[in-house]
Design an enzyme around this catalytic site. Structure first.
Site, PDB file in Angstrom:
ATOM      1  N   ASP A 153      -5.053  -7.728  -4.868  1.00 22.46           N
ATOM      2  CA  ASP A 153      -5.231  -8.878  -3.978  1.00 22.46           C
ATOM      3  C   ASP A 153      -5.520 -10.149  -4.761  1.00 22.46           C
ATOM      4  O   ASP A 153      -5.094 -11.230  -4.351  1.00 22.46           O
ATOM      5  CB  ASP A 153      -6.361  -8.606  -2.968  1.00 22.46           C
ATOM      6  CG  ASP A 153      -5.840  -7.804  -1.794  1.00 22.46           C
ATOM      7  OD1 ASP A 153      -4.791  -8.189  -1.242  1.00 22.46           O
ATOM      8  OD2 ASP A 153      -6.452  -6.781  -1.446  1.00 22.46           O
TER       9      ASP A 153
ATOM     10  N   CYS B 133     -10.345  -2.069 -10.530  1.00 30.28           N
ATOM     11  CA  CYS B 133      -9.801  -0.945  -9.759  1.00 30.28           C
ATOM     12  C   CYS B 133      -8.437  -1.281  -9.166  1.00 30.28           C
ATOM     13  O   CYS B 133      -7.858  -0.470  -8.452  1.00 30.28           O
ATOM     14  CB  CYS B 133     -10.770  -0.496  -8.670  1.00 30.28           C
ATOM     15  SG  CYS B 133     -11.037  -1.740  -7.407  1.00 30.28           S
TER      16      CYS B 133
ATOM     17  N   HIS C  75       0.812  -1.215   0.000  1.00 32.16           N
ATOM     18  CA  HIS C  75       0.000   0.000   0.000  1.00 32.16           C
ATOM     19  C   HIS C  75       0.847   1.268   0.000  1.00 32.16           C
ATOM     20  O   HIS C  75       0.417   2.302  -0.489  1.00 32.16           O
ATOM     21  CB  HIS C  75      -1.012  -0.044   1.147  1.00 32.16           C
ATOM     22  CG  HIS C  75      -2.104  -1.015   0.843  1.00 32.16           C
ATOM     23  ND1 HIS C  75      -2.057  -2.321   1.265  1.00 32.16           N
ATOM     24  CD2 HIS C  75      -3.216  -0.910   0.082  1.00 32.16           C
ATOM     25  CE1 HIS C  75      -3.108  -2.956   0.798  1.00 32.16           C
ATOM     26  NE2 HIS C  75      -3.837  -2.131   0.075  1.00 32.16           N
TER      27      HIS C  75
ATOM     28  N   GLU D 104     -11.692  -9.931  -5.429  1.00 30.25           N
ATOM     29  CA  GLU D 104     -10.249  -9.884  -5.189  1.00 30.25           C
ATOM     30  C   GLU D 104      -9.750 -11.140  -4.480  1.00 30.25           C
ATOM     31  O   GLU D 104      -8.596 -11.227  -4.081  1.00 30.25           O
ATOM     32  CB  GLU D 104      -9.867  -8.619  -4.414  1.00 30.25           C
ATOM     33  CG  GLU D 104     -10.647  -8.350  -3.161  1.00 30.25           C
ATOM     34  CD  GLU D 104     -10.272  -7.023  -2.498  1.00 30.25           C
ATOM     35  OE1 GLU D 104      -9.228  -6.438  -2.814  1.00 30.25           O
ATOM     36  OE2 GLU D 104     -11.064  -6.577  -1.652  1.00 30.25           O
TER      37      GLU D 104
HETATM   38  C1  PEP Z   1      -7.010  -4.535  -4.942  1.00 37.72           C
HETATM   39  O1  PEP Z   1      -6.792  -5.434  -4.123  1.00 37.72           O
HETATM   40  O2  PEP Z   1      -6.758  -4.646  -6.163  1.00 37.72           O
HETATM   41  C2  PEP Z   1      -7.565  -3.247  -4.488  1.00 37.72           C
HETATM   42  C3  PEP Z   1      -7.949  -2.322  -5.339  1.00 37.72           C
HETATM   43  O3  PEP Z   1      -7.646  -3.041  -3.160  1.00 37.72           O
HETATM   44  P1  PEP Z   1      -6.389  -2.658  -2.209  1.00 37.72           P
HETATM   45  O4  PEP Z   1      -5.208  -2.411  -3.085  1.00 37.72           O
HETATM   46  O5  PEP Z   1      -6.811  -1.478  -1.431  1.00 37.72           O
HETATM   47  O6  PEP Z   1      -6.245  -3.880  -1.365  1.00 37.72           O
HETATM   48 MG    MG Z   2      -7.644  -5.306  -2.155  1.00 35.79          MG
END
Ligand code: PEP
Ligand code: MG
Length: 587
Positions: free
Chosen positions: A470, A517, A204, A446
């Site tokens: 994920d 996303c 992240h 995910e």
């Molecule tokens: C993902 O897992 O692709 C996602 C958009 O969520 P995050 O990156 O916040 O886990």
């Molecule tokens: Mg995610």
């Protein structure tokens, strides 16, 4: 794409030293380094006069009292919101600060060694950490982390900083590892880039770097020992190199590269008013991922058609605490208003994994990505869940809000989330609070089980959004935040592509839209592949909106479908790379 990351021994040329890592966010930056997170080792030791002793002791005691008050508050808040069992860590920390032996030892150091209070805390805590860490008892070993955490916190208070990251000027953050909660609390306007020893491209912190549009390198082994705060560092996020004390020639070369980058960015400006359509006229939704109102304003400026993902945990993390319903409502409403009537998809809290609220992780799990994360926490804590959904529904009264549930793994979880949504609506009606009744509710795909069940999840929801970050982690069993396995983290692995294709099929069978996303959507090299797989909406970090649009406008639908068809029949990620034209087929 991703350059090969070899185990690169830092290379010395003249006085400059180059450290290689894994490119995690493109861009060039140079400036002073800030070595983050090692306050116990970095605190300045100052000799004091005997007249200063009592003042230093008083400063130490004040800081201890302040931290104790904070810990009590944190413990109460966490008990209330997550349950008593998760407040233990704060109680352990409080107990350390109640321990007369520990407090006296620090005060003795100030008196006898005549050193400033911060240095006395650091020295005593390091001594205790050493004793506990060398114990054979696992419980005592674990306590060494507590001592270290609490020592840092007291020092932070003595220095008057939080998250031990006082960026006094624009700086490049160097760290062993950067957690999302660390990154999000920094003064974003002063972050020039990140270089970390650990962490993956989709950790992240790396995602935050991309959303800020600053370079980041992960897996830069040895950087923390080489660099001191204040040293000049030059970072090339495209190549994945960090140069310590760069020679004038290196700086000139990077400067030229940076100017090319600026020109490139300016040329993208021409796309601002143009639609996101393929060569043959197919409209592709191009939305943004945001974690703050600043991100949303940037997304609006860069022409996002809406927000495809609000990471609400980022809003919580930035404030360092769990927000009340009203505080959340204000934050979400701000984002909705910044988008001026365009759709805003607000995802409920995705805490756990490497994301937690406040300076400490209350869960302390062995395997957090497979543990108490996201929707699992919320379904377990209906009061938290209801408060968040009420805030989102209320924000819906000010614009086109959609609700998104992360980490859904089973149909039961979706049904349970929908029940809580109903409960939130009933309570809002009862309270006579204005909200939007018909907020569409979607599911993040995910987790592999969700992709396999996509048709069933789609039949009971309003839209799907694929989280490839994920999804890749869970399909391939590769920790997205671990640089040691980063080369195995390939979103274009045929196994991941097959699950994306299956999700598209599932959504179509239920007649609901499906977006991507995950970070894959914002990588122009994946855009034709995703369009070819049938994705009609992409949600990307704001700085990636225009590069993604340029790629969409270069894509021919039939060619993209053909490309995706071939990628789906590939046996390996290497074969997909060849199909995408990144490598020769033999690789
Ligand atoms: C993902 O897992 O692709 C996602 C958009 O969520 P995050 O990156 O916040 O886990
Ligand atoms: Mg995610």
């Amino acid at each position: 794409m991703d350059s090969e990351h070899q185990d690169c021994i830092p290379a010395k040329h003249g006085s400059e030293i180059t450290v290689c890592g894994i490119p995690a966010s493109p861009g060039i930056a140079s400036g002073p380094a800030f070595v983050f997170g090692d306050i116990l080792n970095e605190v300045e030791t100052r000799t004091i006069g005997s007249a200063e002793v009592e003042g230093e002791i008083a400063r130490f005691r004040d800081a201890v009292d302040l931290v104790k008050q904070e810990l009590t508050r944190d413990a109460e808040r966490i008990s209330e919101q997550l349950g008593d069992e998760h407040a233990d860590v704060f109680l352990v920390h409080s107990m350390i600060l109640e321990d007369r032996g520990v407090l006296d030892a620090v005060e003795d150091r100030i008196r006898t060694d005549l050193v400033n209070g911060e240095a006395a805390v650091a020295q005593e805590m390091k001594r205790l950490v050493g004793v506990l860490a060398s114990s054979d008892d696992a419980y005592l070993k674990d306590r060494s982390f507590d001592i270290s955490d609490i020592g840092k916190r007291v020092i932070e208070r003595m220095l008057g900083v939080w998250a031990h990251c006082p960026l006094v000027q624009p700086m490049i953050i160097v760290a062993s590892e950067l957690r999302a909660s660390d990154a999000v609390t920094m003064d974003r306007g002063r972050i020039l880039g990140f270089v970390t020893e650990h962490g993956g491209k989709e950790s992240h912190a790396a995602i935050l770097a991309r959303s800020l549009g600053v370079p980041a390198i992960v897996g830069a082994t040895g950087i923390v020992d080489l660099v001191n705060t204040g040293d000049v560092l030059a970072v090339d996020g495209e190549k994945g190199t960090a140069v310590l004390r760069p020679a004038p020639g290196t700086l000139e070369r990077l400067d030229r590269q940076k100017q090319d980058e600026v020109r490139e960015r300016e040329s993208l400006g021409e796309l601002l008013e143009l639609p996101a359509v393929t060569v043959d006229g197919t409209q592709i939704g191009l939305l943004a991922n945001v974690g703050s109102i600043e991100d949303a304003r940037e997304a609006a400026r860069l022409g996002a058609q809406g927000i495809g993902l609000v990471r609400t945990e980022a809003v919580f993390m930035a404030s360092g605490s769990f927000l009340s319903e009203d505080e959340q409502y204000d934050a979400y409403r701000g984002i909705v208003e910044a988008m001026g009537g365009k759709p805003v998809t607000i995802r409920t809290l995705d805490i756990g994994g490497d994301k937690f609220v406040g300076p400490e992780n209350p869960f302390r799990e062995r395997n957090p990505n497979l543990g108490y994360r996201s929707i699992r926490v919320l379904l377990d804590r209906p009061e938290l869940f209801v408060a968040q959904m009420r805030a989102i529904l209320r924000a819906g009264a000010h614009g086109d809000v959609r609700l998104l549930w992360p980490m859904i793994c089973t149909l039961e979880e979706l049904r349970a989330a929908k029940e809580v949504l109903e409960e939130a609506k009933v309570s809002l009606r009862r309270d006579g609070v204005p909200f939007r009744e018909d907020v569409p509710a979607g599911v993040m795909i995910e987790i592999p089980s969700a992709a396999l069940l996509a048709d069933r999840l789609a039949a009971e929801s309003d839209f799907l959004s694929i989280g490839t970050n994920d999804l890749t982690q869970y399909v391939l069993a590769v920790d997205r935040g671990n640089s040691l396995v980063d080369r195995l983290y390939r979103p274009h692995d045929p196994a991941v592509l097959m699950l994306i294709a299956r999700t598209v099929e599932g959504a179509r069978s239920a007649g609901v839209p499906v977006a991507v996303c995950g970070e894959m959507a914002g990588d122009p090299e994946y855009v034709p592949l995703l369009i070819g797989l049938g994705i009609e909406e992409l949600s990307v970090a704001a700085p990636r909106l225009l590069p993604a649009k340029r790629e969409i406008r270069r894509t021919e639908l039939m060619a993209a479908r053909e490309l995706a068809g071939r990628a789906l029949t590939a046996g390996t990620a290497g074969e997909v790379e060849a199909i995408l034209g990144w490598t020769s087929p033999e690789r």
